[in-house]
Design an enzyme around this catalytic site. Structure first.
Site, PDB file in Angstrom:
ATOM      1  N   GLY A 135     -13.584   5.529   2.720  1.00 30.29           N
ATOM      2  CA  GLY A 135     -14.266   4.284   3.048  1.00 30.29           C
ATOM      3  C   GLY A 135     -14.269   4.170   4.558  1.00 30.29           C
ATOM      4  O   GLY A 135     -14.259   5.187   5.260  1.00 30.29           O
ATOM      5  N   HIS A 189     -10.014   9.020  -0.921  1.00 27.26           N
ATOM      6  CA  HIS A 189     -10.480   7.648  -0.685  1.00 27.26           C
ATOM      7  C   HIS A 189     -11.233   7.662   0.638  1.00 27.26           C
ATOM      8  O   HIS A 189     -10.624   7.719   1.714  1.00 27.26           O
ATOM      9  CB  HIS A 189      -9.275   6.692  -0.642  1.00 27.26           C
ATOM     10  CG  HIS A 189      -9.655   5.275  -0.339  1.00 27.26           C
ATOM     11  ND1 HIS A 189      -9.578   4.267  -1.265  1.00 27.26           N
ATOM     12  CD2 HIS A 189     -10.136   4.705   0.795  1.00 27.26           C
ATOM     13  CE1 HIS A 189      -9.994   3.130  -0.722  1.00 27.26           C
ATOM     14  NE2 HIS A 189     -10.326   3.371   0.532  1.00 27.26           N
ATOM     15  N   ASP A 243       0.811  -1.222   0.000  1.00 23.00           N
ATOM     16  CA  ASP A 243       0.000   0.000   0.000  1.00 23.00           C
ATOM     17  C   ASP A 243       0.843   1.271   0.000  1.00 23.00           C
ATOM     18  O   ASP A 243       0.376   2.332  -0.388  1.00 23.00           O
ATOM     19  CB  ASP A 243      -0.807   0.036   1.315  1.00 23.00           C
ATOM     20  CG  ASP A 243      -2.259  -0.253   1.096  1.00 23.00           C
ATOM     21  OD1 ASP A 243      -2.540  -1.163   0.300  1.00 23.00           O
ATOM     22  OD2 ASP A 243      -3.101   0.425   1.712  1.00 23.00           O
ATOM     23  N   ASP A 271     -21.139   3.183  10.243  1.00 25.43           N
ATOM     24  CA  ASP A 271     -21.830   3.063   8.962  1.00 25.43           C
ATOM     25  C   ASP A 271     -22.378   4.428   8.530  1.00 25.43           C
ATOM     26  O   ASP A 271     -23.315   4.951   9.130  1.00 25.43           O
ATOM     27  CB  ASP A 271     -22.977   2.048   9.110  1.00 25.43           C
ATOM     28  CG  ASP A 271     -23.633   1.748   7.771  1.00 25.43           C
ATOM     29  OD1 ASP A 271     -23.585   2.604   6.861  1.00 25.43           O
ATOM     30  OD2 ASP A 271     -24.191   0.643   7.639  1.00 25.43           O
TER      31      ASP A 271
HETATM   32  P1  ADP Z   1     -13.581  -0.451   3.522  1.00 23.10           P
HETATM   33  O1  ADP Z   1     -12.564   0.568   3.916  1.00 23.10           O
HETATM   34  O2  ADP Z   1     -14.002  -1.343   4.662  1.00 23.10           O
HETATM   35  O3  ADP Z   1     -13.289  -1.173   2.215  1.00 23.10           O
HETATM   36  P2  ADP Z   1     -15.729   0.770   1.998  1.00 23.10           P
HETATM   37  O4  ADP Z   1     -14.932   1.432   0.949  1.00 23.10           O
HETATM   38  O5  ADP Z   1     -16.592  -0.377   1.617  1.00 23.10           O
HETATM   39  O6  ADP Z   1     -14.879   0.430   3.277  1.00 23.10           O
HETATM   40  O7  ADP Z   1     -16.687   1.909   2.639  1.00 23.10           O
HETATM   41  C1  ADP Z   1     -17.504   1.639   3.724  1.00 23.10           C
HETATM   42  C2  ADP Z   1     -18.247   2.932   4.090  1.00 23.10           C
HETATM   43  O8  ADP Z   1     -18.992   3.381   2.959  1.00 23.10           O
HETATM   44  C3  ADP Z   1     -19.231   2.736   5.234  1.00 23.10           C
HETATM   45  O9  ADP Z   1     -19.194   3.849   6.095  1.00 23.10           O
HETATM   46  C4  ADP Z   1     -20.562   2.712   4.503  1.00 23.10           C
HETATM   47  O10 ADP Z   1     -21.615   3.123   5.328  1.00 23.10           O
HETATM   48  C5  ADP Z   1     -20.290   3.737   3.413  1.00 23.10           C
HETATM   49  N1  ADP Z   1     -21.290   3.657   2.340  1.00 23.10           N
HETATM   50  C6  ADP Z   1     -21.539   2.640   1.496  1.00 23.10           C
HETATM   51  N2  ADP Z   1     -22.602   2.944   0.694  1.00 23.10           N
HETATM   52  C7  ADP Z   1     -23.019   4.190   1.060  1.00 23.10           C
HETATM   53  C8  ADP Z   1     -24.071   5.063   0.630  1.00 23.10           C
HETATM   54  N3  ADP Z   1     -24.906   4.720  -0.338  1.00 23.10           N
HETATM   55  N4  ADP Z   1     -24.168   6.265   1.239  1.00 23.10           N
HETATM   56  C9  ADP Z   1     -23.341   6.624   2.233  1.00 23.10           C
HETATM   57  N5  ADP Z   1     -22.328   5.851   2.672  1.00 23.10           N
HETATM   58  C10 ADP Z   1     -22.161   4.651   2.103  1.00 23.10           C
END
Ligand code: ADP
Length: 349
Positions: A185, A183, A123, A257
């Site tokens: 997430g 990014h 990474d 979330d």
């Molecule tokens: P990771 O770092 O675990 O891979 P992701 O990239 O899957 O994480 O992102 C997870 C986050 O994205 C969570 O906070 C989730 O609630 C948020 N998320 C996913 N779909 C939506 C959406 N439609 N609206 C707002 N937030 C979202």
């Protein structure tokens, strides 16, 4: 040629199978495991599912690429995995306690299962172009030297992938492309890309620095840590749990979330509203700082929140009209494809 990519995260396992056809990499299978209790069991389950779907046949497999979060100063470039490499990744668990142990679990399980070359892709690789002014902490250099302390940066595959894709879409050669890549997430970081190179990023020595994340505090006054350690008599391990697992959005309002947080905020929940505003404010602070590097061609959003939440994107980009800003672009990240490409290129060499 088939490449299996295993991306063992702190809470999820993402796996893809890529097939190389006419020089192009195409994914032929994608899998995601969540809420599992044992990495080995989950990975073997994914592999069995790929085999059942006919996506993966052991005899066709050329190599396996693994995402590894922290390679310290030893590894930036992709490396063929052997016992010595495993040992070094294990030593760096102390730098990335949520991630490196998960990455290792994936490596060990698939080394047992498959007898093909396995490659670790880091990474931190994309950020090795950061200049000393961005990598050096203001502490006595003797300590930095002794422990390989510096800012490393993470999410490199994602920042590189989305900015490359964005440059392609805008018809700008990548080595002339300037962008701010967000990014967002569960883990979240921002990267300032100038001329196709990372010049600064929000994560540092560990993936804890920078933005407010799902359960990580991000930037915090170091003096506050000393105070809490004393006042609450917390051990290093307890501090680690507090800052990595019990802070961030989850600490502020009880959930990591963002969908739930947005919903609760819209219903007037004060904790969720404040958590959301703090998340946005921290991002804006970094965007502001990275705009000082010069005008970017684009601001690129990616990952779960960045790709899906229009509300958050709008809040982050609010009131910037006076800067006559560039396009805001949303690009779905594909870390696994970058890992497959890096794996193939190492084997090619
Ligand atoms: P990771 O770092 O675990 O891979 P992701 O990239 O899957 O994480 O992102 C997870 C986050 O994205 C969570 O906070 C989730 O609630 C948020 N998320 C996913 N779909 C939506 C959406 N439609 N609206 C707002 N937030 C979202």
């Amino acid at each position: 040629m088939k490449i299996l990519v295993i991306n063992c995260g702190s809470a999820t396992i993402k796996a893809d199978v890529f097939t190389q056809e006419n020089g192009e990499l195409r994914f032929s299978g994608k899998s995601l495991a969540e809420n599992f209790s044992d990495y080995k069991e989950a990975i073997l389950g994914i592999v069995a599912d790929f085999e059942k779907r006919g996506v993966l046949k052991s005899e066709e497999l050329t190599a396996i690429g693994h995402r590894v979060v922290h390679g310290g100063l030893k590894f930036f470039e992709p490396v063929l995995i052997n016992n010595e490499v495993i040992q070094t990744i294990r030593e760096y668990c102390i730098f990335a306690p949520l991630h490196n142990p998960a990455n290792l679990a994936g490596i060990e399980c698939s080394m047992e299962r498959f007898k093909v070359p396995q490659v670790a892709v880091f990474d931190t690789a994309f950020h090795q172009t950061m200049p000393p002014v961005a990598t050096t902490y203001a502490i006595p250099p003797v300590l930095s030297k002794k422990y390989d302390i510096r800012r490393y940066g993470f999410h490199g595959h994602s920042h590189e992938y989305v900015t490359r894709e964005c440059a392609k879409q805008m018809n700008i050669p990548y080595n002339e492309f300037n962008a701010i890549s967000l990014h967002l997430g569960n883990g979240a970081s921002i990267c300032c890309v100038r001329g196709g190179k990372s010049v600064d990023t929000s994560m540092g020595f560990t993936p804890l620095e920078g933005l407010v994340m799902g359960s990580r505090s991000g930037d915090i006054d170091a003096g506050l840590l000393l105070f809490l350690q004393e006042a609450e008599k917390l051990s290093p391990k307890e501090m680690d749990t507090l800052l990595n697992k019990e802070s961030g959005l989850k600490g502020l309002c009880g959930t990591n979330d963002m969908r739930t947080i947005e919903k609760r905020a819209a219903e007037g929940d004060a904790d969720a509203t404040l958590a959301l505003e703090i998340f946005v404010a921290r991002v804006r602070k970094y965007v502001g700082a990275y705009l000082m590097h010069g005008k970017p061609h684009a601001i690129v959003f990616t990952a779960g929140i960045g790709e899906n939440s229009k509300t958050i994107r709008e809040k982050i980009c609010a009131n910037l009209e006076h800067l006559n800003l560039p396009p805001v672009v949303v690009i779905k990240t594909d870390e696994e494809k970058m890992i497959a490409e890096a794996t193939l290129s190492l084997l090619g060499r």
